[in-house]
Design an enzyme around this catalytic site. Structure first.
Site, PDB file in Angstrom:
ATOM      1  N   GLU A  18       6.808  -3.221 -11.104  1.00 35.44           N
ATOM      2  CA  GLU A  18       5.967  -3.955 -12.036  1.00 35.44           C
ATOM      3  C   GLU A  18       6.495  -3.813 -13.453  1.00 35.44           C
ATOM      4  O   GLU A  18       7.097  -2.805 -13.822  1.00 35.44           O
ATOM      5  CB  GLU A  18       4.497  -3.527 -11.948  1.00 35.44           C
ATOM      6  CG  GLU A  18       4.155  -2.195 -12.527  1.00 35.44           C
ATOM      7  CD  GLU A  18       2.647  -1.976 -12.612  1.00 35.44           C
ATOM      8  OE1 GLU A  18       1.947  -2.301 -11.646  1.00 35.44           O
ATOM      9  OE2 GLU A  18       2.188  -1.454 -13.646  1.00 35.44           O
ATOM     10  N   ALA A 144     -13.921  -5.480 -10.133  1.00 38.41           N
ATOM     11  CA  ALA A 144     -12.858  -6.311  -9.563  1.00 38.41           C
ATOM     12  C   ALA A 144     -13.366  -7.091  -8.349  1.00 38.41           C
ATOM     13  O   ALA A 144     -12.884  -8.183  -8.062  1.00 38.41           O
ATOM     14  CB  ALA A 144     -11.672  -5.431  -9.182  1.00 38.41           C
ATOM     15  N   GLN A 210      -2.576   3.484  -7.068  1.00 39.45           N
ATOM     16  CA  GLN A 210      -2.279   4.206  -8.317  1.00 39.45           C
ATOM     17  C   GLN A 210      -1.103   5.141  -8.037  1.00 39.45           C
ATOM     18  O   GLN A 210      -0.867   5.514  -6.883  1.00 39.45           O
ATOM     19  CB  GLN A 210      -3.530   5.016  -8.715  1.00 39.45           C
ATOM     20  CG  GLN A 210      -3.426   5.791 -10.005  1.00 39.45           C
ATOM     21  CD  GLN A 210      -3.094   4.890 -11.175  1.00 39.45           C
ATOM     22  OE1 GLN A 210      -1.921   4.556 -11.375  1.00 39.45           O
ATOM     23  NE2 GLN A 210      -4.103   4.503 -11.935  1.00 39.45           N
ATOM     24  N   GLN A 246       4.050  13.621 -20.723  1.00 33.92           N
ATOM     25  CA  GLN A 246       3.353  13.031 -19.565  1.00 33.92           C
ATOM     26  C   GLN A 246       2.708  14.085 -18.670  1.00 33.92           C
ATOM     27  O   GLN A 246       1.832  13.767 -17.867  1.00 33.92           O
ATOM     28  CB  GLN A 246       4.326  12.172 -18.741  1.00 33.92           C
ATOM     29  CG  GLN A 246       4.635  10.836 -19.419  1.00 33.92           C
ATOM     30  CD  GLN A 246       5.691  10.032 -18.690  1.00 33.92           C
ATOM     31  OE1 GLN A 246       6.282  10.503 -17.721  1.00 33.92           O
ATOM     32  NE2 GLN A 246       5.940   8.826 -19.162  1.00 33.92           N
ATOM     33  N   LYS A 305      10.885   0.397 -18.790  1.00 36.36           N
ATOM     34  CA  LYS A 305      12.290   0.831 -18.748  1.00 36.36           C
ATOM     35  C   LYS A 305      12.738   0.888 -17.300  1.00 36.36           C
ATOM     36  O   LYS A 305      11.985   1.335 -16.442  1.00 36.36           O
ATOM     37  CB  LYS A 305      12.446   2.219 -19.366  1.00 36.36           C
ATOM     38  CG  LYS A 305      12.306   2.192 -20.860  1.00 36.36           C
ATOM     39  CD  LYS A 305      12.770   3.482 -21.483  1.00 36.36           C
ATOM     40  CE  LYS A 305      12.616   3.398 -22.989  1.00 36.36           C
ATOM     41  NZ  LYS A 305      12.346   4.665 -23.600  1.00 36.36           N
TER      42      LYS A 305
HETATM   43  P1  FAD Z   1     -12.914  -1.708  -9.630  1.00 36.36           P
HETATM   44  O1  FAD Z   1     -12.521  -2.056  -8.263  1.00 36.36           O
HETATM   45  O2  FAD Z   1     -13.914  -2.576 -10.298  1.00 36.36           O
HETATM   46  O3  FAD Z   1     -13.402  -0.201  -9.629  1.00 36.36           O
HETATM   47  C1  FAD Z   1     -13.714   0.470 -10.847  1.00 36.36           C
HETATM   48  C2  FAD Z   1     -14.709   1.594 -10.595  1.00 36.36           C
HETATM   49  O4  FAD Z   1     -15.979   1.052 -10.229  1.00 36.36           O
HETATM   50  C3  FAD Z   1     -14.321   2.514  -9.439  1.00 36.36           C
HETATM   51  O5  FAD Z   1     -14.747   3.805  -9.779  1.00 36.36           O
HETATM   52  C4  FAD Z   1     -15.103   1.974  -8.250  1.00 36.36           C
HETATM   53  O6  FAD Z   1     -15.381   2.988  -7.298  1.00 36.36           O
HETATM   54  C5  FAD Z   1     -16.356   1.479  -8.931  1.00 36.36           C
HETATM   55  N1  FAD Z   1     -16.914   0.276  -8.306  1.00 36.36           N
HETATM   56  C6  FAD Z   1     -16.242  -0.757  -7.762  1.00 36.36           C
HETATM   57  N2  FAD Z   1     -17.103  -1.705  -7.348  1.00 36.36           N
HETATM   58  C7  FAD Z   1     -18.357  -1.263  -7.633  1.00 36.36           C
HETATM   59  C8  FAD Z   1     -19.659  -1.796  -7.480  1.00 36.36           C
HETATM   60  N3  FAD Z   1     -19.862  -2.982  -6.916  1.00 36.36           N
HETATM   61  N4  FAD Z   1     -20.704  -1.055  -7.926  1.00 36.36           N
HETATM   62  C9  FAD Z   1     -20.520   0.149  -8.511  1.00 36.36           C
HETATM   63  N5  FAD Z   1     -19.298   0.720  -8.675  1.00 36.36           N
HETATM   64  C10 FAD Z   1     -18.230   0.007  -8.256  1.00 36.36           C
HETATM   65  N6  FAD Z   1      -5.091  -2.260 -15.941  1.00 36.36           N
HETATM   66  C11 FAD Z   1      -4.845  -3.257 -16.819  1.00 36.36           C
HETATM   67  O7  FAD Z   1      -5.509  -3.334 -17.852  1.00 36.36           O
HETATM   68  N7  FAD Z   1      -3.831  -4.159 -16.596  1.00 36.36           N
HETATM   69  C12 FAD Z   1      -3.063  -4.128 -15.485  1.00 36.36           C
HETATM   70  O8  FAD Z   1      -2.173  -4.961 -15.318  1.00 36.36           O
HETATM   71  C13 FAD Z   1      -3.309  -3.093 -14.513  1.00 36.36           C
HETATM   72  N8  FAD Z   1      -2.605  -3.022 -13.369  1.00 36.36           N
HETATM   73  C14 FAD Z   1      -2.912  -2.060 -12.426  1.00 36.36           C
HETATM   74  C15 FAD Z   1      -2.198  -2.023 -11.229  1.00 36.36           C
HETATM   75  C16 FAD Z   1      -2.482  -1.053 -10.257  1.00 36.36           C
HETATM   76  C17 FAD Z   1      -1.701  -1.046  -8.969  1.00 36.36           C
HETATM   77  C18 FAD Z   1      -3.486  -0.088 -10.501  1.00 36.36           C
HETATM   78  C19 FAD Z   1      -3.783   0.981  -9.487  1.00 36.36           C
HETATM   79  C20 FAD Z   1      -4.200  -0.111 -11.692  1.00 36.36           C
HETATM   80  C21 FAD Z   1      -3.929  -1.104 -12.662  1.00 36.36           C
HETATM   81  N9  FAD Z   1      -4.639  -1.185 -13.872  1.00 36.36           N
HETATM   82  C22 FAD Z   1      -4.360  -2.168 -14.793  1.00 36.36           C
HETATM   83  C23 FAD Z   1      -5.667  -0.185 -14.187  1.00 36.36           C
HETATM   84  C24 FAD Z   1      -7.070  -0.645 -13.751  1.00 36.36           C
HETATM   85  O9  FAD Z   1      -7.504  -1.719 -14.560  1.00 36.36           O
HETATM   86  C25 FAD Z   1      -8.023   0.545 -13.924  1.00 36.36           C
HETATM   87  O10 FAD Z   1      -7.694   1.566 -13.034  1.00 36.36           O
HETATM   88  C26 FAD Z   1      -9.506   0.197 -13.892  1.00 36.36           C
HETATM   89  O11 FAD Z   1     -10.214   1.285 -14.482  1.00 36.36           O
HETATM   90  C27 FAD Z   1     -10.083  -0.023 -12.490  1.00 36.36           C
HETATM   91  O12 FAD Z   1      -9.649  -1.194 -11.943  1.00 36.36           O
HETATM   92  P2  FAD Z   1     -10.094  -1.604 -10.440  1.00 36.36           P
HETATM   93  O13 FAD Z   1      -9.598  -2.962 -10.206  1.00 36.36           O
HETATM   94  O14 FAD Z   1      -9.714  -0.543  -9.487  1.00 36.36           O
HETATM   95  O15 FAD Z   1     -11.673  -1.646 -10.644  1.00 36.36           O
END
Ligand code: FAD
Length: 317
Positions: A18, A144, A210, A246, A305
């Site tokens: 990525e 999400a 992650q 880090q 990088k």
């Molecule tokens: P969610 O799936 O919404 O989960 C977030 C939290 O809410 C979790 O603790 C989950 O258990 C809880 N949860 C989920 N659904 C519910 C519900 N219905 N009710 C109550 N609790 C719930 N960030 C960026 O800004 N830009 C990026 O491009 C980016 N790329 C990423 C790529 C990868 C592979 C990963 C692993 C992370 C990335 N992130 C990025 C970081 C990500 O935005 C954060 O980790 C964020 O805090 C959580 O995203 P999520 O989609 O997992 O959220």
């Protein structure tokens, strides 16, 4: 082609990575410099992250602080299209909930569809650093899961305005994020996996994890997912550690553990260059073990990088 189809067609572990869009003001050539050396490892697709606006405080000579809202890395959609055209490769733009109303999301999806982009990684975006709480946009998504549902709805031709005359159905394949060491806001791994499962049930077709530095964390996560009925591919995310700072920044930011032996070795390093080499060696060992265990793809976090990821890929792909 869709990510899941690449996985189905593969007879060995694939290499993927990525990219972060360049900082505002920088040139797109900086992105090509990261991609070029990695192309020999035949990535089937390239992910491009999305970065929300952030609040920054500028200090004036009077001592007063000026609050500014900046988007440091715009350009995810345009960069994805540029990469797709230049390298004739599939791209996976990340689309986030933060900063987007449902209408903004729909418009972004329409743009992606017009560009011929078929893959999306649907994620929430991080909580605000100061408040530590995720604040959705007005009429935006809180999780999400809701974003996945909106994309899958558009795949069925369901737009926000139900009275539109021509409703072209899109055909996006959606991936979502998963956390082998649980998401930092989640009370426990089981709860996190329950919500992850909801994203899959809503139509997401694969999970990208992650970063982790101990493969057992990943294997354990896969097992718990399978025990809970999550059957989609789970793509491991690997980040080679590269600086002394880090050692504390990664656990704090990403809620991950750094194994004791690695932490001890990093602590002995005097220069970041030594850490970078150590990170490469560690990631090579992690990758070899993941490949032996027949993971579908390894997803590398380049963090802007590629020299270290190139060395790792040379050693294992
Ligand atoms: P969610 O799936 O919404 O989960 C977030 C939290 O809410 C979790 O603790 C989950 O258990 C809880 N949860 C989920 N659904 C519910 C519900 N219905 N009710 C109550 N609790 C719930 N960030 C960026 O800004 N830009 C990026 O491009 C980016 N790329 C990423 C790529 C990868 C592979 C990963 C692993 C992370 C990335 N992130 C990025 C970081 C990500 O935005 C954060 O980790 C964020 O805090 C959580 O995203 P999520 O989609 O997992 O959220």
């Amino acid at each position: 082609m869709k990510v899941v189809d690449h996985l189905k067609n593969a007879n060995q572990t694939l290499f993927s990575f990525e990219l972060l869009p360049p900082l505002k003001g920088d040139n797109i050539a900086s992105i090509y410099q990261i991609i070029n050396p990695l192309m020999e490892f035949k990535p089937p697709y390239i992910n491009v992250t999305y970065h929300q606006e952030e609040v920054v405080y500028k200090k004036h000579s009077s001592g007063l602080l000026e609050k500014k809202i900046v988007r440091k890395r715009p350009g995810t959609v345009a960069i994805s299209a540029a990469i797709m055209n230049r390298y004739k490769i599939d791209v996976v733009p990340h689309i986030i909930c933060g900063g987007f109303s449902r209408e903004d999301t729909e418009n972004a999806l329409i743009d992606l569809n017009f560009l011929g982009i078929e893959n999306i990684l649907a994620i929430r975006g991080d909580a605000d650093k100061a408040s530590r709480r995720f604040a959705p946009e007005v009429d935006g998504h809180v999780h999400a899961l809701e974003l996945v549902k909106q994309i899958i709805n558009l795949n069925k031709g369901n737009y926000i305005d139900s009275e539109l005359e021509n409703k072209t159905a899109t055909a996006f394949s959606v991936g979502v994020a998963g956390y082998p060491e649980k998401h930092n806001e989640s009370p426990n791994l089981q709860s996190d996996i329950m919500f992850l499962k909801q994203k899959i049930e809503a139509g997401a077709e694969y999970i990208v994890t992650q970063m982790f530095f101990d493969n057992d964390k990943y294997f354990n996560f896969v097992k718990i997912c399978r025990d809970n009925g999550i059957t989609v591919p789970i793509i491991p995310g690997i980040k080679p550690i590269s600086t002394i700072s880090q050692l504390s920044a990664l656990p704090q930011t990403f809620h991950i553990d750094i194994p004791e032996i690695l932490a001890r070795e990093v602590a002995k390093c005097k220069k970041n260059e030594e850490v970078r080499n150590l990170g490469i060696e560690w990631a090579i060992e992690q990758s070899k073990s993941l490949i032996i265990n027949e993971v579908p793809v390894i997803h590398f976090y380049t963090m802007g990088k590629s020299d270290n990821v190139e060395k790792i890929a040379k050693a294992v792909f």
